[in-house]
Motif scaffolding. Sequence first.
Motif, mmCIF file in Angstrom:
data_model
loop_
_atom_site.group_PDB
_atom_site.id
_atom_site.type_symbol
_atom_site.label_atom_id
_atom_site.label_comp_id
_atom_site.label_asym_id
_atom_site.label_seq_id
_atom_site.Cartn_x
_atom_site.Cartn_y
_atom_site.Cartn_z
ATOM 1 N N UNK A 55 0.822 -1.206 0.000
ATOM 2 C CA UNK A 55 0.000 0.000 0.000
ATOM 3 C C UNK A 55 0.858 1.259 0.000
ATOM 4 N N UNK A 56 2.081 1.169 0.500
ATOM 5 C CA UNK A 56 2.956 2.345 0.538
ATOM 6 C C UNK A 56 3.576 2.631 -0.820
ATOM 7 N N UNK A 57 3.544 1.666 -1.721
ATOM 8 C CA UNK A 57 4.118 1.862 -3.049
ATOM 9 C C UNK A 57 3.240 2.816 -3.849
ATOM 10 N N UNK A 58 3.856 3.829 -4.381
ATOM 11 C CA UNK A 58 3.098 4.794 -5.186
ATOM 12 C C UNK A 58 3.205 4.430 -6.655
ATOM 13 N N UNK A 59 2.362 5.041 -7.471
ATOM 14 C CA UNK A 59 2.331 4.745 -8.904
ATOM 15 C C UNK A 59 3.646 5.119 -9.575
ATOM 16 N N UNK A 60 4.329 6.139 -9.093
ATOM 17 C CA UNK A 60 5.565 6.588 -9.706
ATOM 18 C C UNK A 60 6.809 5.871 -9.192
ATOM 19 N N UNK A 61 6.651 4.966 -8.259
ATOM 20 C CA UNK A 61 7.796 4.279 -7.672
ATOM 21 C C UNK A 61 8.394 3.272 -8.649
ATOM 22 N N UNK A 62 9.707 3.130 -8.617
ATOM 23 C CA UNK A 62 10.381 2.187 -9.485
ATOM 24 C C UNK A 62 10.660 0.865 -8.781
ATOM 25 N N UNK A 63 10.066 0.641 -7.631
ATOM 26 C CA UNK A 63 10.264 -0.593 -6.884
ATOM 27 C C UNK A 63 8.976 -1.409 -6.874
ATOM 28 N N UNK A 64 9.115 -2.691 -7.062
ATOM 29 C CA UNK A 64 7.955 -3.570 -6.901
ATOM 30 C C UNK A 64 7.807 -3.858 -5.415
ATOM 31 N N UNK A 65 6.615 -4.249 -4.948
ATOM 32 C CA UNK A 65 6.451 -4.585 -3.540
ATOM 33 C C UNK A 65 7.363 -5.758 -3.153
ATOM 34 N N UNK A 66 7.849 -5.729 -1.941
ATOM 35 C CA UNK A 66 8.731 -6.786 -1.453
ATOM 36 C C UNK A 66 7.948 -8.084 -1.300
ATOM 37 N N UNK A 67 8.559 -9.181 -1.714
ATOM 38 C CA UNK A 67 7.910 -10.486 -1.574
ATOM 39 C C UNK A 67 8.088 -10.976 -0.140
ATOM 40 N N UNK A 68 7.346 -11.997 0.197
ATOM 41 C CA UNK A 68 7.485 -12.595 1.523
ATOM 42 C C UNK A 68 8.889 -13.101 1.767
ATOM 43 N N UNK A 69 9.484 -13.734 0.756
ATOM 44 C CA UNK A 69 10.865 -14.228 0.889
ATOM 45 C C UNK A 69 11.863 -13.094 1.090
ATOM 46 N N UNK A 70 11.660 -11.989 0.360
ATOM 47 C CA UNK A 70 12.549 -10.841 0.511
ATOM 48 C C UNK A 70 12.424 -10.246 1.903
ATOM 49 N N UNK A 71 11.201 -10.153 2.403
ATOM 50 C CA UNK A 71 11.002 -9.626 3.762
ATOM 51 C C UNK A 71 11.644 -10.538 4.797
ATOM 52 N N UNK A 72 11.517 -11.843 4.621
ATOM 53 C CA UNK A 72 12.137 -12.790 5.549
ATOM 54 C C UNK A 72 13.652 -12.649 5.512
ATOM 55 N N UNK A 73 14.224 -12.504 4.331
ATOM 56 C CA UNK A 73 15.669 -12.328 4.202
ATOM 57 C C UNK A 73 16.124 -11.057 4.928
ATOM 58 N N UNK A 74 15.379 -9.971 4.739
ATOM 59 C CA UNK A 74 15.718 -8.720 5.415
ATOM 60 C C UNK A 74 15.591 -8.854 6.934
ATOM 61 N N UNK A 75 14.566 -9.571 7.385
ATOM 62 C CA UNK A 75 14.383 -9.794 8.818
ATOM 63 C C UNK A 75 15.563 -10.570 9.388
#
Length: 80
Positions: free
Chosen positions: A15-35
């Motif tokens: 929901x925080x991703x805006x239309x002009x953002x160049x990032x796709x939403x983080x996947x569950x795996x990416x969030x787990x890796x960051x955690x």
Amino acid sequence: MRSAVLAVTRAHTTTATTAGSELVPASGRELLRLLRITALPGPRRDRDHLLHWSAWRRHHQHQAAEAHRRWNNITTAATT
């Protein structure tokens, strides 16, 4: 608990991703890796721990091999 944290964080990043953002939403795996990288302590890598883990693992493998051998002997005896 971990799944709930990941789900809420993913929903927030989606929901925080805006239309002009160049990032796709983080996947569950990416969030787990960051955690794991940021919040969880790293694994022990000292010599004593590695030697203890190696001995435990090899002992467990020996026990498993013995159990398989016993089971194979039982099934061979039952089928002949």
